[in-house]
Design an enzyme around this catalytic site. Structure first.
Site, PDB file in Angstrom:
ATOM      1  N   LYS A  41     -17.365   1.643   8.413  1.00  0.00           N
ATOM      2  CA  LYS A  41     -16.212   0.911   8.973  1.00  0.00           C
ATOM      3  C   LYS A  41     -16.220   0.982  10.503  1.00  0.00           C
ATOM      4  CE  LYS A  41     -13.351   1.531   4.877  1.00  0.00           C
ATOM      5  NZ  LYS A  41     -12.204   2.165   4.236  1.00  0.00           N
ATOM      6  N   ASN A  78       0.832  -1.195   0.000  1.00  0.00           N
ATOM      7  CA  ASN A  78       0.000   0.000   0.000  1.00  0.00           C
ATOM      8  C   ASN A  78       0.867   1.246   0.000  1.00  0.00           C
ATOM      9  OD1 ASN A  78      -2.421  -1.294   0.110  1.00  0.00           O
ATOM     10  ND2 ASN A  78      -2.811  -0.899   2.269  1.00  0.00           N
TER      11      ASN A  78
HETATM   12  N1  CTP Z   1      -6.979  -2.306   8.791  1.00  0.00           N
HETATM   13  C1  CTP Z   1      -6.543  -3.371   9.554  1.00  0.00           C
HETATM   14  N2  CTP Z   1      -6.258  -4.562   8.970  1.00  0.00           N
HETATM   15  C2  CTP Z   1      -6.414  -4.732   7.645  1.00  0.00           C
HETATM   16  C3  CTP Z   1      -6.884  -3.658   6.857  1.00  0.00           C
HETATM   17  C4  CTP Z   1      -7.159  -2.446   7.461  1.00  0.00           C
HETATM   18  O1  CTP Z   1      -6.404  -3.230  10.774  1.00  0.00           O
HETATM   19  N3  CTP Z   1      -6.122  -5.910   7.102  1.00  0.00           N
HETATM   20  C5  CTP Z   1      -7.278  -1.032   9.467  1.00  0.00           C
HETATM   21  C6  CTP Z   1      -6.431   0.117   8.979  1.00  0.00           C
HETATM   22  O2  CTP Z   1      -5.232   0.250   9.706  1.00  0.00           O
HETATM   23  C7  CTP Z   1      -7.336   1.316   9.219  1.00  0.00           C
HETATM   24  C8  CTP Z   1      -8.734   0.741   9.070  1.00  0.00           C
HETATM   25  O3  CTP Z   1      -8.589  -0.672   9.188  1.00  0.00           O
HETATM   26  O4  CTP Z   1      -7.221   1.822  10.517  1.00  0.00           O
HETATM   27  C9  CTP Z   1      -9.413   1.029   7.762  1.00  0.00           C
HETATM   28  O5  CTP Z   1      -8.567   0.731   6.684  1.00  0.00           O
HETATM   29  P1  CTP Z   1      -9.060   0.975   5.169  1.00  0.00           P
HETATM   30  O6  CTP Z   1      -8.024   0.428   4.239  1.00  0.00           O
HETATM   31  O7  CTP Z   1      -9.507   2.393   4.994  1.00  0.00           O
HETATM   32  O8  CTP Z   1     -10.359   0.111   5.113  1.00  0.00           O
HETATM   33  P2  CTP Z   1     -10.607  -1.385   4.899  1.00  0.00           P
HETATM   34  O9  CTP Z   1     -11.319  -1.890   6.079  1.00  0.00           O
HETATM   35  O10 CTP Z   1      -9.368  -2.092   4.480  1.00  0.00           O
HETATM   36  O11 CTP Z   1     -11.670  -1.322   3.698  1.00  0.00           O
HETATM   37  P3  CTP Z   1     -11.477  -0.927   2.149  1.00  0.00           P
HETATM   38  O12 CTP Z   1     -10.034  -1.170   1.814  1.00  0.00           O
HETATM   39  O13 CTP Z   1     -12.433  -1.844   1.491  1.00  0.00           O
HETATM   40  O14 CTP Z   1     -11.869   0.515   2.044  1.00  0.00           O
END
Ligand code: CTP
Length: 413
Positions: free
Chosen positions: A337, A206
């Site tokens: 979320k 990422n």
């Molecule tokens: N996060 C996590 N573990 C993962 C993915 C995300 O703990 N495997 C946490 C990130 O650190 C952040 C939050 O979840 O604090 C939201 O991350 P984001 O990438 O915005 O959302 P996702 O839940 O991954 O959803 P999407 O990618 O579908 O938007």
């Protein structure tokens, strides 16, 4: 934040005082260095001048230096008097009120809190004279950091090493923080991306510089917390004073976070965790290219924040903060979320803006909670970190104190 007088005396640990000065600056303080005559034998005045950007005080009677009775002026300006390293000689003089140079005179003249970090040979440290002198200082309210154990410059192994710079910085921070914020709290912060390796040279990852997470860790250290920083692969240096656990991929980050969850009063997931990892794990050899297209099989990683939310259940500790990086319908997505992951605060930001988000020092965000949303204007990531931690502090004070925490050992994840 404020002016700290850093007294440096003539001990082999004097070189570490340079790193201590840098660490104090990193958490926002200004430093004025005071060197005793014997400190010059170990480290140069110019080094401290370059780091502190101030004249180093070396001599109480230097021509021109006393126009404003400098030790008196400084005595009322400083927030803390720190001596690192503090020799047996200096400790003896402080204990007995001997004021025969600038540093010892400043000690008598100031009413600021005093922190000393002793460093000397083990036998000297254990000598009755030093033990009594230190006890006198402690009785007077002086804070003592260290010394640590290990290999000493004199070839001995034992107690007497100057405490690590990060420990000294934390001690100063602890002295400065008024009770009620993050002193005595443990904050786990994740920062940076995770990289999921395909083979020894390629990965899926990422975008994330780690700046927001590092700012949060640094600000939490400044507020007196014990900070565990779970750090993905980033090029930036972590702040002094944080315990850094370096990880590369999502599975390692998950294990590090869950391993510290029981101790945590708050977990702040600022990391950009990869949502998918390579199915079957990393290929041991570099994959040769064959064909015009390549199809990768990827498997979902564990959602760490969601796992934390499930593990916490109906308990109120740790406070959980997530980040939602969005490109559209920022607040609505963040609210979804927040509910799905059962967290307390989602910091939502629009990563399509060029002045906020990735690789820049500024960020604008919205704090989304079950009770509503608060817009935070564009500001430095450091200031934004301060606002987020203020919210964490407020939630913690609304909930149980650490002593009354409802998490017991057999709740370990
Ligand atoms: N996060 C996590 N573990 C993962 C993915 C995300 O703990 N495997 C946490 C990130 O650190 C952040 C939050 O979840 O604090 C939201 O991350 P984001 O990438 O915005 O959302 P996702 O839940 O991954 O959803 P999407 O990618 O579908 O938007």
């Amino acid at each position: 934040m404020g002016l700290i007088a850093l007294g440096v005396t003539g001990g082999i640990g004097a070189y570490k005082a340079v790193e201590i000065a840098r660490g104090l600056q990193e958490v926002g303080h200004d430093i004025v260095a005071i060197m005793t005559p014997s400190a010059h034998r170990f480290v140069g005045r110019v080094t401290f001048e370059a780091i502190t950007q101030r004249r180093v005080i070396t001599d109480q009677f230097a021509p021109g230096a006393n126009a404003d009775i400098e030790h008196i002026a400084l005595a009322s300006d400083i927030k803390v008097l720190l001596v690192a390293p503090a020799t047996a000689n200096l400790i003896g003089k402080f204990a007995h009120g001997i004021a025969d140079d600038f540093l010892t005179t400043l000690y008598l003249a100031t009413r600021a809190p005093v922190v000393v970090a002793p460093a000397m040979n083990t036998n000297m440290f254990e000598h009755d004279a030093v033990v009594r002198n230190l006890a006198t200082l402690v009785e007077r309210g002086v804070h003592v950091v260290g010394p640590g154990e290990g290999h000493l410059a004199c070839g001995w192994i034992g107690k007497g090493r100057l405490a690590e710079p990060a420990e000294v910085v934390s001690a100063v921070q602890a002295v400065l923080r008024p009770p009620g914020d993050l002193v005595g709290r443990c904050v786990v912060v994740t920062a940076g991306p995770t990289f999921e390796d395909l083979d020894p040279v390629r990965y899926v990852g990422n975008r994330s510089s780690g700046r927001m997470g590092l700012a949060l860790a640094s600000e939490a250290v400044a507020r007196g917390a014990r900070v565990v920083l779970v750090l993905g692969p980033v090029g930036l240096e972590p702040p002094l004073g944080a315990e850094v656990v370096r990880v590369r991929n999502a599975a390692q980050m998950r294990n590090a976070v869950m391993g510290h969850a029981t101790d945590a009063d708050a977990v702040i997931m600022a990391a950009a965790v990869a949502d998918y990892t390579v199915s079957g794990g990393v290929h041991p050899e570099k994959l040769a290219k064959d064909g015009e297209t390549l199809t990768l099989n990827l498997t979902r990683t564990t959602d760490i924040l969601a796992e934390l939310g499930r593990w916490r259940g109906d308990r109120n500790r740790p406070v959980l903060v997530g980040f939602a990086a969005e490109t559209q319908e920022v607040v609505a997505h963040a609210k979804t979320k927040l509910d799905a992951k059962r967290v307390d605060v989602m910091v939502a930001n629009d990563v399509s803006r060029t002045d906020a988000g990735f690789d820049v020092d500024t960020n604008a965000a919205t704090l989304v909670e079950s009770t509503g949303a608060t817009d935070l204007p564009l500001q430095s990531k450091r200031d934004l970190a301060g606002v987020i931690l203020e919210r964490v502090e407020a939630l913690l004070s609304l909930r149980a104190s650490p002593a009354a925490a409802d998490v017991v050992d057999d709740d370990a994840p």
